[in-house]
Design a protein around this motif. Sequence first.
Motif, short mmCIF file in Angstrom:
data_model
loop_
_atom_site.label_atom_id
_atom_site.label_comp_id
_atom_site.label_asym_id
_atom_site.label_seq_id
_atom_site.Cartn_x
_atom_site.Cartn_y
_atom_site.Cartn_z
N ASP A 334 -8.53 -1.92 1.06
CA ASP A 334 -7.92 -2.16 -0.25
C ASP A 334 -7.95 -0.92 -1.14
N GLY A 337 -5.56 1.78 1.93
CA GLY A 337 -4.30 1.19 2.35
C GLY A 337 -4.28 0.86 3.83
N LYS A 464 -0.79 -2.97 0.59
CA LYS A 464 -1.98 -2.95 -0.26
C LYS A 464 -1.66 -3.42 -1.68
#
Length: 496
Positions: A334, A337, A464
């Motif tokens: 997170d 990505g 993401k």
Amino acid sequence: MTIESAPGSSGYLDLFPERRISYFGNPYILGLTVVAGIGGLLFGYDTGVISGALLYIKDEFEVVNQSSFLQETIVSMALVGAIVGAASGGWINDAYGRKKATLLADIVFAAGSVVMAAAPDPYVLILGRLLVGLGVGLASVTAPVYIAEASPSEIRGGLVSTNVLMITGGQFLSYLVNLAFTEVPGTWRWMLGVAGIPAVVQFSLMLCLPESPRWLFMKNDKAEAITVLSKIYGIARLEDEIDNLSAAAEEERQRKTTVRYLDVFKSKEIRLAFFAGAGLQAFQQFTGINTVMYYSPTIVQMAGFRSNQLALLLSLIVAAMNAAGTVLGIYLIDHFGRKKLAISSLSGVIVSLCILSVAFFKSSDSSNGLYGWIAVIGLALYIACFSPGMGPVPWTINSEVYPEQYRGICGGMSATVNWVSNLIVAQTFLSIAVALGTGATFLILAGIAVAAVVFVIAFVPETKGLTFVEVEQIWKERAWGSGYNTESLLEQGNDS
């Protein structure tokens, strides 16, 4: 733009990092994630335990010791069951819900564990492996979807990756159990029978948990869905989530109420999403991860370490690195990505597979024990590179890239691709290693990893921080061009 109107924007958590912390600190979200993730623990334990148990199964059954094919069948029959479980899992999830699918997986897995522990011959053992595989396959479809649908988009990647942590944790636990039972009578029976305990634990805890709020909403049980959502989100964010789910439910009612397998291939954007998701699942296996996890003790012995106990101990270190790498992946997925993480991971995998290949080529021409240690280092490096990236990324991507009405069926189909690929690798690794040599086999895997890098660059978008709606718009943009007015979303996804 207000916080509530932009929960999935890429800058959201940069501006409000405390929101990420508050979500991760929500005991309700963490409870759902951990209990659902026990399905990953079953997956990982079964993957790892057979590698050590096989050493002792060969000692008890001479027919197994004399047949590489029978050894491969004992390992891979669980994968046959997993293929069937995953293929039917999408339909079971959509028809009966994520919770009931999890409970069914636990029952089947526990039954298989009992059959394996009591098996009087290799053929009953194979039957037990088939049952365990059915449970694992169903759980592999259900757990990521359940977690994703109960997760805020900002931390969805990390929470879905927790399921992968449970997989690697299960593998590590299996090696601990294997090592603990090396001197106990009925060694492999204990190793395999203990697998039923997590299934019973998850079944008991799952009875106390709710159904996925998104599934409830799609089945018109809005009151219950809102009750669940209110424990996840604050009031302002809750209103946005309800609006999004209402819009998705209304759109679904305007479409066909039943999605069939062929429907996946009739829509261009769904085809693109499935190609990306299923391709990642295939490359996860064809780059050799479960070759390492199923056969790591055997590989260690091939490298010159003949003791069963030493082989299991070295494999335990490999499994510990796998779990530790997955923890790192939970943070990176997170922040860094999905796409960048996968490419970085595969680059390291290529290097480590080349090291393994060279070590085995050299060890075949030399009695120098140094090359055996280089092979073990290559295994450890492989795990260190694979586990933070190609471990969690395929499962996370597959929990995100499909629209609501396709999520169950596409998730099941892509998981089936994973298990079929897993089966091919597990059923052929020893035979190919005997025919071509272990060094050449690892070199082939390195070539596949190069192809995987090209695939990720070309076909996998960055998701993401995006909401499910925003991800769906990316596929429409890729399928139909700028007519959908989503250039900003696509740019956001690729630049994150």
